[in-house]
Design a protein around this motif. Structure first.
Motif, PDB file in Angstrom:
ATOM      1  N   UNK A  56       0.831  -1.205   0.000  1.00 12.29           N
ATOM      2  CA  UNK A  56       0.000   0.000   0.000  1.00 12.29           C
ATOM      3  C   UNK A  56       0.870   1.261   0.000  1.00 12.29           C
ATOM      4  N   UNK A  57       1.940   1.254   0.806  1.00  6.26           N
ATOM      5  CA  UNK A  57       2.827   2.419   0.835  1.00  6.26           C
ATOM      6  C   UNK A  57       3.512   2.626  -0.515  1.00  6.26           C
ATOM      7  N   UNK A  58       3.972   1.521  -1.114  1.00  3.06           N
ATOM      8  CA  UNK A  58       4.634   1.623  -2.404  1.00  3.06           C
ATOM      9  C   UNK A  58       3.651   2.060  -3.489  1.00  3.06           C
ATOM     10  N   UNK A  61       3.025   5.796  -3.207  1.00  7.50           N
ATOM     11  CA  UNK A  61       4.123   6.586  -3.780  1.00  7.50           C
ATOM     12  C   UNK A  61       4.063   6.585  -5.304  1.00  7.50           C
ATOM     13  N   UNK A  62       3.864   5.406  -5.896  1.00  8.41           N
ATOM     14  CA  UNK A  62       3.849   5.317  -7.350  1.00  8.41           C
ATOM     15  C   UNK A  62       2.644   6.039  -7.956  1.00  8.41           C
ATOM     16  N   UNK A  63       1.500   5.993  -7.242  1.00  8.88           N
ATOM     17  CA  UNK A  63       0.327   6.694  -7.767  1.00  8.88           C
ATOM     18  C   UNK A  63       0.563   8.199  -7.807  1.00  8.88           C
ATOM     19  N   UNK A  67       0.440  10.300 -11.158  1.00  8.25           N
ATOM     20  CA  UNK A  67      -0.577  11.336 -11.290  1.00  8.25           C
ATOM     21  C   UNK A  67       0.034  12.721 -11.469  1.00  8.25           C
ATOM     22  N   UNK A  68       1.217  12.946 -10.928  1.00  9.99           N
ATOM     23  CA  UNK A  68       1.861  14.258 -11.001  1.00  9.99           C
ATOM     24  C   UNK A  68       3.172  14.137 -11.783  1.00  9.99           C
ATOM     25  N   UNK A  69       3.079  13.509 -12.917  1.00 10.61           N
ATOM     26  CA  UNK A  69       4.276  13.280 -13.726  1.00 10.61           C
ATOM     27  C   UNK A  69       4.925  14.577 -14.184  1.00 10.61           C
ATOM     28  N   UNK A  70       4.109  15.634 -14.361  1.00  8.65           N
ATOM     29  CA  UNK A  70       4.664  16.912 -14.826  1.00  8.65           C
ATOM     30  C   UNK A  70       5.597  17.538 -13.801  1.00  8.65           C
ATOM     31  N   UNK A  87      13.063   6.573  -7.027  1.00  7.67           N
ATOM     32  CA  UNK A  87      12.224   5.373  -7.178  1.00  7.67           C
ATOM     33  C   UNK A  87      12.936   4.148  -6.610  1.00  7.67           C
ATOM     34  N   UNK A  88      14.242   4.047  -6.909  1.00 10.10           N
ATOM     35  CA  UNK A  88      15.006   2.887  -6.427  1.00 10.10           C
ATOM     36  C   UNK A  88      14.995   2.812  -4.906  1.00 10.10           C
ATOM     37  N   UNK A  89      15.268   3.914  -4.242  1.00  9.32           N
ATOM     38  CA  UNK A  89      15.325   3.891  -2.783  1.00  9.32           C
ATOM     39  C   UNK A  89      13.959   3.663  -2.160  1.00  9.32           C
ATOM     40  N   UNK A  90      12.896   4.119  -2.840  1.00 10.92           N
ATOM     41  CA  UNK A  90      11.550   3.856  -2.314  1.00 10.92           C
ATOM     42  C   UNK A  90      11.228   2.367  -2.394  1.00 10.92           C
ATOM     43  N   UNK A  91      11.584   1.751  -3.512  1.00  9.94           N
ATOM     44  CA  UNK A  91      11.350   0.305  -3.651  1.00  9.94           C
ATOM     45  C   UNK A  91      12.246  -0.468  -2.683  1.00  9.94           C
TER      46      UNK A  91
END
Length: 361
Positions: A56-58, A61-63, A67-70, A87-91
């Motif tokens: 759920x946490x991951x 973060x990815x959502x 959603x805010x790719x800009x 992204x690497x450190x979050x995973x």
């Protein structure tokens, strides 16, 4: 050089010394399947208790990231590297607990089998480790075939359990596809837990059998031939030839010490050639005459020679000498039954005058 004894000739169980030497060299029974089982147990525990929150946490973060790719600049290589690191450190943070649990479980399974120890012999370079013949025997010997059978058994049985579990989960997957994504993730987690549980059950059987086999095989490898047991017993008790030599040296030293005491004697009682007993008597020190040396045959003649060279009276009393030789000990006072006979001889020595060993008279 003689060939090493074959396994058929090793009919005796390993002695305590052989087992102790094996332990000191780090040659201990070890099941490779136990750490693998522990790792799967760690994965199963993570899937049951921690996987949902971590996912759920991951996902959160990815959502946000999608959603805010800009908000994320990718104009330069530096921007791309910076984004990759985030992204690497979050995973990595999401799976860090799983990796830690797996490592801890594997180490614990190894330590519980045998406490770690530093063995220099295990890291010494040995020709047999790079020998093609030894390597071939390891691969295609009994141990190699057992390892192959275990690996094949794990793949077949675990694969069968996984296929069976997936077939049973067809309805769960189909119904989950039309539900909310969060609910569908729970369905996937439940199926994953069932698969992991099946694998763990298989690994419990395999690891249990491997534990028994590793210890049985270790004991078999330590078995000894009857000659090896005899040789070890001989080493423990001492080689009879060496022990005889040691006793001979001890007797020689004791004889030398005894002969060095003869010049301090007060008198010598002798059977002309067979026995001689040298005694010391000092009124202010000795309660009774003390035997400083005794001997038979050549030793008796040597005692007489030393005594005569040092002007020590020698009394030829065959019966008394023979009787005393059997009952007296060196560095000990004479028994009471000889007091009267020896006292008469001591009196005669004192009548003559001062002699070696008469200090304090």
């Amino acid at each position: 050089m003689a060939d090493a004894p074959d396994k058929e000739s090793k009919t005796e169980e390993a002695t305590e010394k052989k087992i102790r030497d094996s332990v000191e060299k780090g040659q201990l029974p070890f099941s490779k399947e136990a750490p693998i089982l522990a790792s799967f147990l760690a994965i199963l525990t993570f899937a049951i208790f921690f996987a949902n929150d971590t996912a759920m946490r991951l996902a959160g973060f990815l959502s946000i990231f999608l959603e805010r790719a800009d908000d994320w600049s990718l104009e330069t290589q530096t921007d791309a590297i910076a984004l990759y690191r985030i992204v690497f450190w979050e995973i990595a943070r999401a799976v860090a607990l799983l990796m830690l649990m797996m490592v801890a479980a594997g180490v614990a399974a190894s330590v519980l089998q045998n406490m770690p120890r530093f063995v220099l012999d295990r890291i010494k370079p040995k020709a047999e480790r790079i020998s093609l013949v030894k390597g071939w025997s390891r691969l295609f010997g009994l141990k190699g075939w057992v390892e192959f059978a275990k690996s094949l058994g794990k793949v077949l049985v675990a694969g069968g359990f996984v296929i069976f579990t997936l077939r049973q989960a067809d309805s769960q997957l189909l119904s989950g596809m039309v539900t909310h994504p969060v609910a569908f993730s729970d369905t996937i987690r439940e199926i994953a837990v069932e698969i992991l549980l099946a694998i763990v059950l298989v690994m419990v059987v395999i690891a249990g059998a491997d534990l028994v086999w590793s210890r049985f095989n270790w004991r078999q490898d330590l078995r000894m031939t009857k000659q090896e047991v005899k040789d070890e017993h001989k080493q423990a008790e001492g080689d009879p030839i060496v022990k005889a030599r040691q006793r001979s040296l001890q007797r020689d030293r004791a004889r030398q010490r005894m002969m060095s005491s003869v010049p301090q004697a007060t008198l010598v009682i002798a059977n002309p050639t067979h026995f001689a007993i040298a005694m010391r008597y000092q009124r202010d020190k000795d309660a009774a005459p003390v035997v400083v040396a005794k001997g038979q045959d050549l030793v008796a003649l040597k005692i007489r020679e030393i005594a005569e060279a040092n002007n020590i009276p020698v009394f030829e009393e065959p019966v008394l000498a023979r009787s005393m030789y059997k009952q007296v000990s060196v560095d000990s006072m004479i028994p009471a039954q000889f007091y009267k006979a020896v006292a008469e001889l001591v009196r005669r020595v004192y009548q003559v005058g001062n002699r070696p060993g008469m200090a304090g008279a």
